[in-house]
Enzyme design. Structure first.
Site, mmCIF file in Angstrom:
data_model
loop_
_atom_site.group_PDB
_atom_site.id
_atom_site.type_symbol
_atom_site.label_atom_id
_atom_site.label_comp_id
_atom_site.label_asym_id
_atom_site.label_seq_id
_atom_site.Cartn_x
_atom_site.Cartn_y
_atom_site.Cartn_z
ATOM 1 N N LYS A 168 3.108 -7.370 -7.697
ATOM 2 C CA LYS A 168 2.492 -6.470 -6.318
ATOM 3 C C LYS A 168 2.471 -4.803 -6.692
ATOM 4 O O LYS A 168 3.085 -4.157 -7.009
ATOM 5 C CB LYS A 168 4.175 -6.339 -5.411
ATOM 6 N N GLU A 244 10.471 2.763 -15.209
ATOM 7 C CA GLU A 244 9.318 4.057 -15.223
ATOM 8 C C GLU A 244 9.537 4.823 -14.441
ATOM 9 O O GLU A 244 9.273 4.547 -13.680
ATOM 10 C CB GLU A 244 8.359 3.386 -15.893
ATOM 11 N N CYS A 278 3.437 10.782 -14.137
ATOM 12 C CA CYS A 278 4.782 10.757 -14.512
ATOM 13 C C CYS A 278 5.436 11.680 -15.563
ATOM 14 O O CYS A 278 5.978 12.080 -15.677
ATOM 15 C CB CYS A 278 5.412 9.684 -14.828
ATOM 16 N N GLU A 379 9.332 17.128 -8.667
ATOM 17 C CA GLU A 379 8.452 16.918 -9.255
ATOM 18 C C GLU A 379 7.307 16.871 -8.386
ATOM 19 O O GLU A 379 7.356 16.795 -7.074
ATOM 20 C CB GLU A 379 8.187 15.273 -9.525
HETATM 21 P P1 NAP Z 1 6.927 4.670 -5.158
HETATM 22 O O1 NAP Z 1 6.785 5.079 -3.825
HETATM 23 O O2 NAP Z 1 8.539 4.661 -5.805
HETATM 24 O O3 NAP Z 1 5.763 3.435 -5.391
HETATM 25 C C1 NAP Z 1 5.492 2.941 -6.353
HETATM 26 C C2 NAP Z 1 5.671 1.092 -5.756
HETATM 27 O O4 NAP Z 1 7.361 0.691 -4.860
HETATM 28 C C3 NAP Z 1 4.650 0.807 -4.786
HETATM 29 O O5 NAP Z 1 4.176 -0.231 -4.943
HETATM 30 C C4 NAP Z 1 5.214 0.659 -3.879
HETATM 31 O O6 NAP Z 1 4.473 0.364 -2.537
HETATM 32 C C5 NAP Z 1 7.216 -0.036 -4.007
HETATM 33 N N1 NAP Z 1 7.571 0.254 -3.500
HETATM 34 C C6 NAP Z 1 8.199 1.326 -2.201
HETATM 35 N N2 NAP Z 1 9.328 0.901 -1.674
HETATM 36 C C7 NAP Z 1 9.155 0.101 -2.339
HETATM 37 C C8 NAP Z 1 10.661 -0.953 -2.102
HETATM 38 N N3 NAP Z 1 11.645 -0.300 -0.770
HETATM 39 N N4 NAP Z 1 10.507 -1.721 -2.470
HETATM 40 C C9 NAP Z 1 9.931 -3.047 -3.350
HETATM 41 N N5 NAP Z 1 8.789 -1.962 -3.442
HETATM 42 C C10 NAP Z 1 8.359 -0.826 -2.658
HETATM 43 O O7 NAP Z 1 6.324 5.888 -5.888
HETATM 44 P P2 NAP Z 1 4.880 5.696 -6.423
HETATM 45 O O8 NAP Z 1 4.244 7.332 -5.061
HETATM 46 O O9 NAP Z 1 4.094 4.913 -5.603
HETATM 47 O O10 NAP Z 1 4.335 6.492 -8.001
HETATM 48 C C11 NAP Z 1 4.592 7.883 -8.246
HETATM 49 C C12 NAP Z 1 5.768 7.802 -9.308
HETATM 50 O O11 NAP Z 1 5.817 6.554 -10.120
HETATM 51 C C13 NAP Z 1 6.291 9.258 -9.711
HETATM 52 O O12 NAP Z 1 7.457 9.838 -9.209
HETATM 53 C C14 NAP Z 1 6.027 9.362 -10.633
HETATM 54 O O13 NAP Z 1 6.588 9.669 -11.880
HETATM 55 C C15 NAP Z 1 6.534 7.724 -10.938
HETATM 56 N N6 NAP Z 1 5.397 6.938 -12.616
HETATM 57 C C16 NAP Z 1 6.559 6.898 -12.943
HETATM 58 C C17 NAP Z 1 6.450 6.397 -14.760
HETATM 59 C C18 NAP Z 1 6.542 5.775 -16.023
HETATM 60 O O14 NAP Z 1 6.190 5.212 -16.632
HETATM 61 N N7 NAP Z 1 7.555 6.317 -15.999
HETATM 62 C C19 NAP Z 1 4.126 5.749 -15.097
HETATM 63 C C20 NAP Z 1 3.811 6.082 -13.721
HETATM 64 C C21 NAP Z 1 3.895 6.389 -12.255
HETATM 65 P P3 NAP Z 1 3.790 0.928 -1.725
HETATM 66 O O15 NAP Z 1 2.659 1.303 -2.748
HETATM 67 O O16 NAP Z 1 3.187 0.079 -0.700
HETATM 68 O O17 NAP Z 1 4.324 1.968 -1.145
#
Ligand code: NAP
Length: 475
Positions: A168, A244, A278, A379
């Protein structure tokens, strides 16, 4: 959606819109897949697993290498889709597609090196043989900031290990995922081995991924809050989990560092992807002896950046993903200024002309940032360089470690002993020493503390998708 080798629509017919963050315009609509679609995809993956898991790593490598070649052939087309839905400048999108393809190639090869072990026993009549086997059906969830490389960093090793997958992607960037799955289709992966469920509401899909007994493993990249939520649910059903998550990288410029070199490095890594990475530096600790040289170079370079639509020539920094992201950055800057930080460059939204249609914030440099400010703890995920001057190299390790995150850190120093002391003492998983890009398909990527569980990339990355089995043979 791509389920069991065929392109599918959501049974209820509902769809969600994908927007261009530079223009605010609608690019396209896609099916809003829910629990039913996720279940169908998991069923297909479970059925395909029976034959996929017993293919040889050499056979699996052929599929992956075909996908790798197609990804490079379609590099520019993929990059254009990514820039339209995510916003990064086209050149950066081209670089990301290349990085994404590296994971397909590297794990195609690494699958052939999943060696077992023979362990001597204390009993003369016994032999221990250790074998690694695929965990099974993998459910993968990816974020919008790196729309293609976050997919291949999971699917490359999972497929090479002999697992089947349901993905997804993020709601904001599913079009890049669709183009990626066209590549898997054209590379000839058997039906059900790779499945894609697009969704406007992630919750029903997340529920299905964490509760369906056919899913053996959840791999998630995204925010720490959502990672904890999903890992908790998956733990209740004893699924393997890797995460991650978010970061709050310290960037340390020591007394003996070359301030110009450090400032150039900081500008490149901090403003990459408009700060939406990130591993983006969030607290930039600079020794007062080199502060002026550092800030002069940094402000000059940041002031010269050109914000705009990533499709336009000469644009070096794109928009933020949405209005909420702009509001978060603005709030952190206003809070810092109210508590005594100085704005050296930028500091406001960009709304002139066409920029007013999108989600733009000026590339910003703040100095005199202190621990009382939000930006020191939260962040940022935006284009703000927050500089924290310090006086003693011996104090900076504790300052850098003062966060619940532990993903990336950077050290600039000409002193080998200091650099080694910090490398060993920093509580972060990825550390750049006079280096701003400590990431590659061959190197382990992942965080400590609230930044996650497990590693992606490298030999460790494939073991996230393998079980260990021991056989005690009595002879
Ligand atoms: P996010 O809001 O946590 O969303 C990530 C993914 O999870 C999206 O596909 C999102 O879908 C999904 N999601 C959200 N709520 C969910 C739920 N209740 N059940 C199932 N899936 C759910 O994070 P983001 O804003 O997209 O990404 C930014 C974050 O990712 C930052 O904190 C960044 O540091 C971190 N990141 C970490 C890495 C690493 O390698 N450590 C790499 C890249 C990014 P939707 O889009 O539909 O909400």
């Amino acid at each position: 959606m791509f389920i069991n080798g065929a392109w599918a629509t959501e049974p209820s017919g509902s769809e969600f819109e994908i927007l261009n963050p530079a223009t605010g315009g609608v690019i396209k609509s896609l099916p809003d897949g829910g629990a039913e679609a996720a279940r169908a995809a998991i069923d297909a993956a479970a059925e395909a697993l029976v034959t996929w898991r017993v293919t040889t790593p050499y056979q699996r490598a052929e599929f992956l290498m075909r996908a790798h070649a197609l990804m490079l052939e379609r590099q520019e087309d993929l990059a254009k889709v990514m820039t339209a839905e995510q916003g990064k400048p086209l050149r950066a999108a081209m670089t990301e597609v290349k990085y994404a393809s590296d994971f397909l190639q590297w794990f195609a090869e690494e699958g052939k090196r999943v060696y077992g072990e023979i362990i001597p026993s204390a009993r003369a009549d016994q032999r221990f043989h250790v074998l690694h086997q695929p965990v099974g059906v993998v459910a993968a969830i990816t974020p919008w900031n790196y729309p293609i490389s976050m997919i291949t960093r999971k699917l490359g090793p999972a497929l090479a290990a002999g697992c089947t997958v349901v993905l997804k992607p993020a709601e904001a960037t599913p079009l890049t995922a669709v183009e990626t799955f066209k590549i898997f289709e054209d590379a000839g992966f058997p039906p059900g081995v790779v499945n894609l469920v697009t969704a406007g509401d992630p919750k029903p899909v997340g529920e299905e991924f964490t509760s369906n007994p056919k899913v053996a493993k959840l791999t998630f990249t995204g925010s720490t809050a959502v990672g904890k939520l999903l890992a908790g649910k998956a733990a209740g059903n004893m699924k393997r989990v890797s995460c991650e998550l978010g970061g709050h990288a310290p960037f340390l410029v020591l007394k003996d560092a070359d301030p110009v070199h450090a400032a150039k490095g900081l500008q490149l890594v901090k403003f990459l992807n408009t700060g939406q990475a990130c591993i983006s530096p969030n607290r930039i600790f600079v020794h007062r002896d080199v502060l002026d040289g550092f800030l002069d170079t940094l402000s000059g370079r940041v002031g010269g950046m050109k914000a705009g639509n990533g499709m336009e020539q000469g644009v070096t920094i794109g928009p933020l993903v949405n209005e909420a992201a702009v509001a978060k950055v603005e709030n952190q800057v206003n809070d810092a200024v109210a508590k005594g930080a100085e704005v050296l460059c930028g500091g406001t939204r960009l709304t002139d002309g066409d920029l007013g249609q999108g989600h733009f914030f000026a590339p910003t440099v703040l100095t005199d940032v202190t621990p009382e400010m939000l930006i020191y703890r939260e962040e940022t995920f935006g284009p703000v360089a927050a500089v924290v001057p310090f006086d003693d190299d011996d104090d900076v390790l504790a300052m850098a470690n003062d966060t619940h995150y532990g993903l990336a850190a950077y050290v600039y120093s000409q002193n080998l002993s200091q650099a080694m002391r910090l490398f060993e003492g920093l509580e972060f998983g990825i550390i750049g020493i006079n280096d701003i890009n400590p990431a590659s398909a061959a190197a382990p990527f992942g965080g400590m503390k609230d930044s996650g569980l497990g590693r992606e990339g490298s030999r460790e990355g494939i073991h996230e998708y393998l079980e260990t089995k021991v056989g005690g043979f009595s002879i």
